[in-house]
Structure formats: structure tokens, C-alpha cells
Design an enzyme around this catalytic site. Structure first.
Site, short mmCIF file in Angstrom:
data_model
loop_
_atom_site.label_atom_id
_atom_site.label_comp_id
_atom_site.label_asym_id
_atom_site.label_seq_id
_atom_site.Cartn_x
_atom_site.Cartn_y
_atom_site.Cartn_z
CD GLU A 1 4.08 -21.23 11.32
OE1 GLU A 1 4.41 -21.74 12.47
OE2 GLU A 1 3.28 -20.65 10.70
CD GLU B 1 -3.04 -0.76 0.13
OE1 GLU B 1 -2.98 0.15 -0.55
OE2 GLU B 1 -3.98 -1.53 0.06
#
Length: 308
Positions: A114, A83
Site C-alpha cells: 500500500e 458481483e
């Protein structure tokens, strides 16, 4: 740290009956829990402020801000980073998001990604991390191996390290210069950290990236003056921002925006300073794109000239 000892992995007594409630009551309980998030984040403002100031200094000196995370946390980092260019007109390289398992993990979980501490290190090595950069590790639990691997490497090269989690006593604190840990309590659904923990991380990321961009002069008053007007909606927004900042008529706004190719910041400065494009651009650039500082420099010159 054992999973059962983490705050985010505790069972929430308030929602034990959530599966037998009517829909309105069920959602009210979720909303009641969500209300706690903002207060938890509020307690972390001193540490968030320190992070904003230190990140700003690094970025001013050629550094980058790199978020690294897995699962929901990794996706939130990518969202915040993605963004920044359209909102603040920055290069996509300035703020980056890195997720365990690579781009495919944005849409679909990658098995075991992960848990791979080495890949956390390698993914940052591939980005040629330096001591000018900032690495912010995102992990609700505060113990994700992929994130810790990345932070370990970041410390080795001298990058500033920040941890964002929801368990203040987690291992993450041993690998970060600044630990931001809003304690939101047990989730509505046990272990579903995309809920309150995810909301808390999103709020912290909003504050960090927006705060840094304000400090970098990407905001004038409360107007995002470096937005990229890449479509009709954003062109309309650009006109409105210039209108709010200058108060001049629409004809003047359209003329200046056309001349600057919809460079909102330059258009505002040209109108407020009364300068032409090239001179205005040079002064604005000299002051790092900060409209207020550029205007103050002109006022200072005018003051000296009037005294002479």
C-alpha cells in the site's frame, strides 16, 4: 497528514471498557457504533448521486469503472466489481477491482504494497486506462500512497476520478473530481478500519454500482432483469422475476424462457409486447436494453396508428 490527526485513528471513548464487558454488552456497543454509519453515508448522497450520473455517462460511451484500493478497501472494491456480472449481466471488464499487491493480496496482506505509489500508477497503466474511464480510489484514511499514485495517473490521462474515504480533510481530496467522505468517527477498536469505515465504504459502493446499473437499464421496477441464470437457484429466481414482471402463467413463462435461453429481460419484453424473439430483440437493443423505453416506443407507435 499525520496518522494521529485522522478521524479514523482517534480513540473511541465509548468503547474503552469493551474488553471487560459481558458478550452481549460488548456486541451492543459495536451495534451502537454501527448505527452511525448509515447516517454518515446519508450526508454524502448528493456527491454519490453526482458520481452515479457521471459514471453512467462514461460507461454509456465505452468507459469502464475501476476501483483501486489496498487492504480492506481494495478487497471491498474487488467484491463489488465481482458481483456486477452475475447480478447485472455485464462484461467482467466493465467494472474492475484493483488491489495493492495483486490477486494474492485478496487473501493475505502483502508487505508494503500500500506504500508503493508507483505500483498504483503501473497497475492502471497495465489496464490501458483512457479518458473514457472512471477510477474510484478506496482508502479509509484518504492518504494511501498506492491509491494516490493511481489517482494521479488517472487525472493525467483524463479519466474521471472519485475518492471514497472516511476523512474529509485527507490528501485524497487533492486528486479527485468527486470526494465521497462519510465521517463515521473513531472505530470500536482503534484503527481497525475494517469495521465502521469498511461498512461505510461497502454501503457507498453498493449505492454507486447499483445506481449506475439502474441508470443503464439493468433493472425493471425493482427487478434485476439482467441476472445470469447459471444454476438451478438462479433459474428459479429468473422464473419468479418474469412472473412478477408479467403476471402470466408458469407454462407461458417456461416456454418463453426456454426460447430465449433464460434471457430474463428479453423474455419479459416479449411477453409484455406480444412480439416474437427477433423483433423484440431488435427493439430492445435499439433502446439500450431498457424495457420501459422499449415499451413506451411501442405504445407511441400504436397511438400514431390508432389516430391514423
Amino acid at each position: 497528514m499525520e496518522l494521529t490527526k485522522l478521524i479514523t485513528e482517534q480513540r473511541n471513548p465509548y468503547t474503552e471498557d469493551i474488553d471487560i464487558l459481558d458478550t452481549v454488552s460488548m456486541l451492543k456497543k459495536m451495534n451502537d457504533e454501527d448505527k452511525k454509519v448509515a447516517f454518515a453515508v446519508e450526508k454524502e448522497i448528493p456527491r454519490i448521486a453526482t458520481a452515479v450520473d457521471l459514471i453512467t455517462n462514461r460507461l454509456k460511451n465505452g468507459g469502464r469503472l475501476i476501483y483501486i484500493g489496498a487492504g480492506t478497501s481494495g478487497r471491498l472494491g474487488i467484491l463489488d466489481a465481482s458481483e456486477c456480472p452475475p447480478t447485472f449481466g455485464v462484461d467482467p471488464e466493465l467494472v474492475q477491482g484493483v488491489i495493492a499487491g495483486g490477486d494474492s493480496a485478496i487473501k493475505k496482506a502483502v508487505e508494503g504494497a500500500e506504500d508503493d505509489e508507483y505500483m498504483g500508477r503501473k497497475d492502471l497503466q497495465d489496464r490501458r486506462l483512457s479518458d473514457r474511464d472512471v477510477v474510484a480510489g478506496l482508502t479509509a484514511s484518504g492518504r494511501t500512497p498506492y491509491v494516490i499514485g493511481g489517482l494521479k495517473y488517472a487525472r493525467e490521462v483524463g479519466a474521471l476520478t472519485i475518492g471514497i474515504c472516511c476523512n474529509p480533510e485527507s490528501p485524497l481530496r487533492d486528486f479527485t473530481d468527486i470526494l465521497i467522505a462519510p465521517v463515521v468517527g473513531p472505530e470500536v477498536i482503534l484503527g481497525s478500519t475494517r469495521l465502521k469505515a469498511g461498512t461505510a465504504q461497502k454501503m457507498v459502493l453498493n449505492m454507486i454500482s447499483t445506481g449506475v446499473m439502474i441508470r443503464l437499464g439493468k433493472v425493471y421496477s425493482n427487478l434485476m432483469v439482467d441476472l445470469q441464470a447459471t444454476n438451478k437457484k438462479l433459474q428459479q429466481r429468473a422464473r419468479r422475476i418474469v412472473k412478477l414482471a408479467t403476471g402470466v402463467d408458469d407454462e407461458r413463462i417456461d416456454a418463453v424462457l426456454s426460447k430465449t435461453e433464460y434471457n430474463v429481460k428479453l423474455s419479459i419484453f416479449m411477453i409484455l409486447s406480444g412480439m416474437d424473439g427477433e423483433k423484440a430483440k431488435k427493439i430492445l437493443t435499439f433502446h439500450g436494453g431498457n424495457i420501459r423505453k422499449a415499451l413506451e416506443s411501442i405504445e407511441g407507435v400504436k397511438g400514431v396508428e390508432s389516430c391514423g
